[in-house]
Design a protein around this motif. Structure first.
Motif, PDB file in Angstrom:
ATOM      1  N   GLY A 294      51.948  53.865  35.254  1.00  0.00           N
ATOM      2  CA  GLY A 294      50.895  52.857  35.273  1.00  0.00           C
ATOM      3  C   GLY A 294      49.628  53.226  34.531  1.00  0.00           C
ATOM      4  O   GLY A 294      48.710  52.412  34.427  1.00  0.00           O
ATOM      5  N   SER A 295      49.549  54.443  33.994  1.00  0.00           N
ATOM      6  CA  SER A 295      48.332  54.850  33.289  1.00  0.00           C
ATOM      7  C   SER A 295      48.247  54.152  31.933  1.00  0.00           C
ATOM      8  O   SER A 295      49.167  54.265  31.116  1.00  0.00           O
ATOM      9  N   PRO A 296      47.144  53.444  31.659  1.00  0.00           N
ATOM     10  CA  PRO A 296      47.019  52.744  30.370  1.00  0.00           C
ATOM     11  C   PRO A 296      46.869  53.697  29.188  1.00  0.00           C
ATOM     12  O   PRO A 296      47.111  53.304  28.044  1.00  0.00           O
ATOM     13  N   ILE A 297      46.462  54.936  29.439  1.00  0.00           N
ATOM     14  CA  ILE A 297      46.303  55.905  28.354  1.00  0.00           C
ATOM     15  C   ILE A 297      47.426  56.941  28.362  1.00  0.00           C
ATOM     16  O   ILE A 297      47.351  57.944  27.672  1.00  0.00           O
ATOM     17  N   PHE A 298      48.465  56.709  29.176  1.00  0.00           N
ATOM     18  CA  PHE A 298      49.599  57.636  29.281  1.00  0.00           C
ATOM     19  C   PHE A 298      49.126  59.035  29.697  1.00  0.00           C
ATOM     20  O   PHE A 298      49.552  60.043  29.143  1.00  0.00           O
ATOM     21  N   LYS A 299      48.233  59.067  30.660  1.00  0.00           N
ATOM     22  CA  LYS A 299      47.653  60.325  31.135  1.00  0.00           C
ATOM     23  C   LYS A 299      48.747  61.282  31.579  1.00  0.00           C
ATOM     24  O   LYS A 299      49.671  60.916  32.304  1.00  0.00           O
ATOM     25  N   CYS A 300      48.647  62.532  31.135  1.00  0.00           N
ATOM     26  CA  CYS A 300      49.674  63.527  31.447  1.00  0.00           C
ATOM     27  C   CYS A 300      49.663  63.883  32.927  1.00  0.00           C
ATOM     28  O   CYS A 300      48.607  64.062  33.537  1.00  0.00           O
TER      29      CYS A 300
END
Length: 428
Positions: A294-300
């Protein structure tokens, strides 16, 4: 005065005295408690004021604080530090005994980079892409000249090319760049493939991989570009697939990739070496960071990783053989190797996570794999522990640059992404 009045007066006097004594005792107790707290909270301050404090307590006749020397206080502090889990390194994961090497620092790379790629062609060292920070990725190539020890050229990569976790191989003029991660953080992989003509610095496209991959093991062998393993589209699941395509002079001779024998163990961040007409796969890991759902920035987001030291060789019958494993499990060594005097030299990497803290542990040793005896030795130490080094060899000098280094001599966890360049003279 009546007996009752006398009794009342005496009792009142006794009660007042008792209250007074209790109040004094309470005040002394508060003072003592405060002094003990003060002592325990500041050992350095205590060492300079202990005489006055001891004198006051001795005069009270209540409590005597034992005198502690500065040496004893320092030893107690040191013992306390040793008990902190973050400072503890199990013998299984500690640095291996190794001789010191004399490292010389040269001109730093133009930018710091992590998970970049590198290829050496004669005296030129091509350094590709990589993270600058977790939120910023490079999209250019820097070139270092080993002859005059200068960073001499910079040029752009194609806009569609991945920025990290690349598969890279070369025939001595053309550099093939396969798949990898497109963008910062933990974004998706691409299946696109490119080839660079290093003489003209022009890029061309090639047939895409059958599926996107992160950090696949990539190498040219017997006229075919081999791409093996890596991580699948979610960045975490190990891939076992092995594909190849015929290439010559920077062009694909086939329209599609051919399916080959699967690699025995999947995963990214391993060295892939062709030497003496043999294809070797060294080290690596299963699992990796992946995008947080669900992270819009593709957070690691951290996931379970298993680092291993397995070594495999593809023989004439196109069957995988198991070779002696590395001295300890190591990954993040895709471009951390060179060939020297019939041996493979590998610098740095990561090993299995800390058994207590579960933190990432970096590697600071230089390893040698002897191809004649198929044995491993530890031949030296790097200036610090570091992963994803980009390593070259020229005129007797071993070079490395870039990667992510440790937090200090006593802390093997990763911290700063670097751009420094070092070299040491090797005589093997």
């Amino acid at each position: 005065m009546s007996r009752f009045a006398q009794y009342k007066h005496k009792h009142k006097h006794t009660s007042s005295k008792l209250v007074f004594l209790l109040a004094c005792a309470g005040l002394l107790g508060v003072a003592l408690f405060a002094d003990v707290l003060w002592f325990s909270s500041s050992s350095s301050l205590y060492s300079s004021l202990s005489i006055a404090s001891n004198w006051a307590l001795e005069k009270s006749g209540i409590f005597i604080v034992p005198k502690i020397s500065t040496k004893e206080a320092d030893k107690a502090t040191e013992d306390k530090k040793k008990r902190v889990p973050e400072r503890f390194v199990s013998a299984t994961f500690a640095d291996l005994p190794a001789p010191d090497l004399q490292w010389e620092r040269l001109a730093s790379a133009p930018v710091p980079r992590l998970d970049g790629a590198a290829i050496q062609i004669k005296n030129l060292f091509y350094v590709f892409a990589g993270y600058g920070t977790l939120d910023y990725v490079h999209s250019h190539v820097d070139v270092y000249n080993f002859t005059d020890n200068t960073w001499c050229v910079r040029f752009d990569m194609p806009k569609e090319m991945a920025h990290s976790h690349l598969g890279v191989a070369s025939d001595g003029r053309y550099i093939y760049v396969v798949s990898g991660q497109y963008g910062p953080q933990c974004r998706r992989p691409t299946a696109k493939t490119f080839v660079l003509d290093t003489e003209t610095r022009k890029w061309q496209t090639m047939p895409q991989l059958p599926a996107p991959r992160y950090a696949p093991a990539t190498q040219l062998w017997r006229g075919r570009l081999h791409v093996m393993g890596g991580s699948k589209e979610n960045r975490h699941t190990p891939a076992l697939e092995h594909w190849s395509i015929a290439v010559k002079d920077g062009k694909a001779l086939e329209k599609q990739w051919q399916t080959e024998i699967p690699i025995p163990r999947g995963g990214p961040h391993r060295a892939t070496v062709v030497v003496n007409d043999r294809l070797l796969i060294i080290g690596g890991q299963e699992g990796d960071f992946m995008a947080k759902p669900g992270s819009p920035i593709f957070k690691c987001s951290r996931r379970l990783e298993v680092v291993y030291g397995d070594v495999y060789m593809l023989d004439d019958e196109m069957k995988w053989k198991i070779l002696p494993p590395m001295p300890k499990p190591i990954s993040h060594i895709e471009f951390a190797w060179v060939i020297m005097n019939n041996s493979i030299i590998i610098t740095g990497g990561t090993t299995e996570k800390h058994p207590v803290t579960k933190k990432i542990i970096l590697v600071g040793e230089v390893f040698q794999f002897h191809l004649d005896s198929m044995t491993w030795t530890v031949i030296g130490k790097l200036p610090f522990r570091v992963k994803t080094t980009l390593t070259g060899f020229w005129d007797g000098w071993l070079y490395f640059t870039s990667g992510q280094r440790d937090r200090g001599p006593d802390n093997p966890q990763p911290k700063k992404v670097i751009k420094e360049l070092y070299r040491t003279k090797l005589s093997l």
